[in-house]
Design a protein around this motif. Structure first.
Motif, PDB file in Angstrom:
ATOM      1  N   PHE A  99      62.748 -32.865  -1.149  1.00  0.00           N
ATOM      2  CA  PHE A  99      62.138 -33.879  -0.304  1.00  0.00           C
ATOM      3  C   PHE A  99      60.962 -33.275   0.445  1.00  0.00           C
ATOM      4  O   PHE A  99      60.841 -32.060   0.557  1.00  0.00           O
ATOM      5  CB  PHE A  99      63.164 -34.407   0.710  1.00  0.00           C
ATOM      6  CG  PHE A  99      64.377 -35.009   0.062  1.00  0.00           C
ATOM      7  CD1 PHE A  99      64.424 -36.363  -0.211  1.00  0.00           C
ATOM      8  CD2 PHE A  99      65.458 -34.218  -0.306  1.00  0.00           C
ATOM      9  CE1 PHE A  99      65.525 -36.926  -0.826  1.00  0.00           C
ATOM     10  CE2 PHE A  99      66.566 -34.772  -0.921  1.00  0.00           C
ATOM     11  CZ  PHE A  99      66.601 -36.130  -1.179  1.00  0.00           C
TER      12      PHE A  99
ATOM     13  N   GLU B 151      58.581 -40.011  -4.558  1.00  0.00           N
ATOM     14  CA  GLU B 151      57.754 -40.883  -3.714  1.00  0.00           C
ATOM     15  C   GLU B 151      56.572 -40.124  -3.125  1.00  0.00           C
ATOM     16  O   GLU B 151      55.473 -40.660  -3.001  1.00  0.00           O
ATOM     17  CB  GLU B 151      58.600 -41.512  -2.598  1.00  0.00           C
ATOM     18  CG  GLU B 151      59.678 -42.436  -3.098  1.00  0.00           C
ATOM     19  CD  GLU B 151      59.142 -43.606  -3.903  1.00  0.00           C
ATOM     20  OE1 GLU B 151      58.110 -44.186  -3.512  1.00  0.00           O
ATOM     21  OE2 GLU B 151      59.754 -43.950  -4.936  1.00  0.00           O
ATOM     22  N   TRP B 152      56.798 -38.871  -2.735  1.00  0.00           N
ATOM     23  CA  TRP B 152      55.707 -38.044  -2.210  1.00  0.00           C
ATOM     24  C   TRP B 152      54.628 -37.849  -3.284  1.00  0.00           C
ATOM     25  O   TRP B 152      53.434 -37.947  -3.003  1.00  0.00           O
ATOM     26  CB  TRP B 152      56.244 -36.698  -1.736  1.00  0.00           C
ATOM     27  CG  TRP B 152      55.176 -35.806  -1.222  1.00  0.00           C
ATOM     28  CD1 TRP B 152      54.649 -34.707  -1.836  1.00  0.00           C
ATOM     29  CD2 TRP B 152      54.461 -35.944   0.014  1.00  0.00           C
ATOM     30  NE1 TRP B 152      53.670 -34.156  -1.054  1.00  0.00           N
ATOM     31  CE2 TRP B 152      53.528 -34.895   0.085  1.00  0.00           C
ATOM     32  CE3 TRP B 152      54.533 -36.857   1.062  1.00  0.00           C
ATOM     33  CZ2 TRP B 152      52.673 -34.732   1.164  1.00  0.00           C
ATOM     34  CZ3 TRP B 152      53.677 -36.697   2.143  1.00  0.00           C
ATOM     35  CH2 TRP B 152      52.763 -35.648   2.180  1.00  0.00           C
TER      36      TRP B 152
ATOM     37  N   TYR C 279      60.408 -38.111   2.588  1.00  0.00           N
ATOM     38  CA  TYR C 279      60.019 -38.658   1.292  1.00  0.00           C
ATOM     39  C   TYR C 279      60.817 -37.979   0.186  1.00  0.00           C
ATOM     40  O   TYR C 279      60.766 -36.746   0.080  1.00  0.00           O
ATOM     41  CB  TYR C 279      58.554 -38.360   0.987  1.00  0.00           C
ATOM     42  CG  TYR C 279      57.532 -39.187   1.703  1.00  0.00           C
ATOM     43  CD1 TYR C 279      56.832 -40.179   1.033  1.00  0.00           C
ATOM     44  CD2 TYR C 279      57.221 -38.954   3.037  1.00  0.00           C
ATOM     45  CE1 TYR C 279      55.851 -40.930   1.684  1.00  0.00           C
ATOM     46  CE2 TYR C 279      56.250 -39.702   3.688  1.00  0.00           C
ATOM     47  CZ  TYR C 279      55.571 -40.678   3.009  1.00  0.00           C
ATOM     48  OH  TYR C 279      54.614 -41.414   3.652  1.00  0.00           O
TER      49      TYR C 279
ATOM     50  N   ASN D 270      61.078 -47.049   0.834  1.00  0.00           N
ATOM     51  CA  ASN D 270      61.289 -45.952  -0.117  1.00  0.00           C
ATOM     52  C   ASN D 270      61.343 -44.581   0.542  1.00  0.00           C
ATOM     53  O   ASN D 270      61.366 -43.565  -0.144  1.00  0.00           O
ATOM     54  CB  ASN D 270      60.201 -45.967  -1.191  1.00  0.00           C
ATOM     55  CG  ASN D 270      58.809 -45.829  -0.590  1.00  0.00           C
ATOM     56  OD1 ASN D 270      58.608 -45.926   0.618  1.00  0.00           O
ATOM     57  ND2 ASN D 270      57.837 -45.601  -1.447  1.00  0.00           N
ATOM     58  N   ILE D 271      61.318 -44.548   1.883  1.00  0.00           N
ATOM     59  CA  ILE D 271      61.437 -43.304   2.630  1.00  0.00           C
ATOM     60  C   ILE D 271      62.457 -43.509   3.751  1.00  0.00           C
ATOM     61  O   ILE D 271      62.917 -44.617   3.973  1.00  0.00           O
ATOM     62  CB  ILE D 271      60.083 -42.842   3.222  1.00  0.00           C
ATOM     63  CG1 ILE D 271      59.572 -43.831   4.274  1.00  0.00           C
ATOM     64  CG2 ILE D 271      59.054 -42.610   2.109  1.00  0.00           C
ATOM     65  CD1 ILE D 271      58.364 -43.344   5.061  1.00  0.00           C
TER      66      ILE D 271
ATOM     67  N   GLU E  25      59.072 -38.621   8.734  1.00  0.00           N
ATOM     68  CA  GLU E  25      59.291 -39.376   7.500  1.00  0.00           C
ATOM     69  C   GLU E  25      59.804 -38.424   6.427  1.00  0.00           C
ATOM     70  O   GLU E  25      59.216 -37.376   6.191  1.00  0.00           O
ATOM     71  CB  GLU E  25      57.988 -40.024   7.032  1.00  0.00           C
ATOM     72  CG  GLU E  25      57.446 -41.031   8.020  1.00  0.00           C
ATOM     73  CD  GLU E  25      56.051 -41.535   7.680  1.00  0.00           C
ATOM     74  OE1 GLU E  25      55.695 -42.601   8.209  1.00  0.00           O
ATOM     75  OE2 GLU E  25      55.315 -40.879   6.904  1.00  0.00           O
TER      76      GLU E  25
ATOM     77  N   SER F  39      55.060 -38.856  11.176  1.00  0.00           N
ATOM     78  CA  SER F  39      54.635 -40.227  10.929  1.00  0.00           C
ATOM     79  C   SER F  39      53.207 -40.403  11.438  1.00  0.00           C
ATOM     80  O   SER F  39      52.798 -39.761  12.403  1.00  0.00           O
ATOM     81  CB  SER F  39      55.563 -41.198  11.648  1.00  0.00           C
ATOM     82  OG  SER F  39      55.083 -42.520  11.527  1.00  0.00           O
TER      83      SER F  39
ATOM     84  N   MET G 240      52.476 -40.854  -3.536  1.00  0.00           N
ATOM     85  CA  MET G 240      51.551 -40.910  -2.411  1.00  0.00           C
ATOM     86  C   MET G 240      50.397 -39.929  -2.617  1.00  0.00           C
ATOM     87  O   MET G 240      49.232 -40.249  -2.373  1.00  0.00           O
ATOM     88  CB  MET G 240      52.295 -40.591  -1.104  1.00  0.00           C
ATOM     89  CG  MET G 240      51.409 -40.600   0.123  1.00  0.00           C
ATOM     90  SD  MET G 240      50.687 -42.208   0.482  1.00  0.00           S
ATOM     91  CE  MET G 240      52.132 -43.088   1.023  1.00  0.00           C
TER      92      MET G 240
ATOM     93  N   GLU H  97      62.966 -42.775   7.877  1.00  0.00           N
ATOM     94  CA  GLU H  97      62.395 -42.338   9.142  1.00  0.00           C
ATOM     95  C   GLU H  97      63.483 -41.627   9.942  1.00  0.00           C
ATOM     96  O   GLU H  97      64.629 -42.067   9.957  1.00  0.00           O
ATOM     97  CB  GLU H  97      61.866 -43.513   9.957  1.00  0.00           C
ATOM     98  CG  GLU H  97      60.677 -44.194   9.320  1.00  0.00           C
ATOM     99  CD  GLU H  97      60.173 -45.378  10.126  1.00  0.00           C
ATOM    100  OE1 GLU H  97      59.004 -45.736   9.935  1.00  0.00           O
ATOM    101  OE2 GLU H  97      60.944 -45.950  10.937  1.00  0.00           O
TER     102      GLU H  97
END
Length: 157
Positions: A36, A54-55, A50, A117-118, A48, A41, A58, A120
């Motif tokens: 991860f 997902e990272w 990720y 999808n993340i 956050e 944020s 991005m 917090e």
């Protein structure tokens, strides 16, 4: 990655370790092998988490920015400030570095909140303030953000 669901309260120890709640760990299972990314944020005093897939999505978007535009470089530098690759250990714990603990003002009680999808990671008091309806009228916000969506084919009404 599927949508992550849920809000979980837990504690962080003096070393910055938190035990990932079992229902959340089960949802993150697919990403356990890849690891991860944990970051500050952009808009809130929280962190956050990720999943690596997902990272990477991005970063593909960010990589399209023209690096010969100063504003883009400034954004990339700020967006990636303090970024750490983290893993959930065999005991189901995640280690938050001291600089990220300080950024988010994390004390002992925290909230892990799904954000599509993340995840917090919030200090509990800061999280409670962020969802306080006396600060932002959620009904007005929902209407402004979601009110113009075409709901013909998505089932939202």
């Amino acid at each position: 990655m599927n949508t992550i669901v849920g809000t979980y309260e837990c504690k962080v120890d003096s070393k910055g370790r938190l035990m990932i709640p079992a229902p959340l760990k089960k949802q993150l299972h697919a990403g356990l092998e890849d690891g991860f990314v944990l970051k500050r944020s952009v808009f809130q005093p929280c962190l956050e988490l990720y999943p690596m897939t997902e990272w990477n999505k991005m970063m593909q978007k960010i990589n399209k920015l023209n690096r010969f535009v100063k504003k883009n470089n400034d954004f990339i530098r700020r967006f990636t400030a303090g970024v750490k690759i983290v893993e959930i250990d065999a005991a189901g714990r995640l280690l938050i570095s001291k600089d990220l603990v300080a950024f988010a003002g994390i004390d002992k009680e925290i909230v892990l909140s799904s954000a599509v999808n993340i995840v917090e990671i919030w200090d509990k008091d800061k999280y409670e303030k962020s969802i306080d309806d006396s600060v932002v009228d959620f009904a007005d916000l929902a209407e402004e953000v979601m009110g113009n969506l075409n709901d013909d084919d998505d089932g939202i009404s």
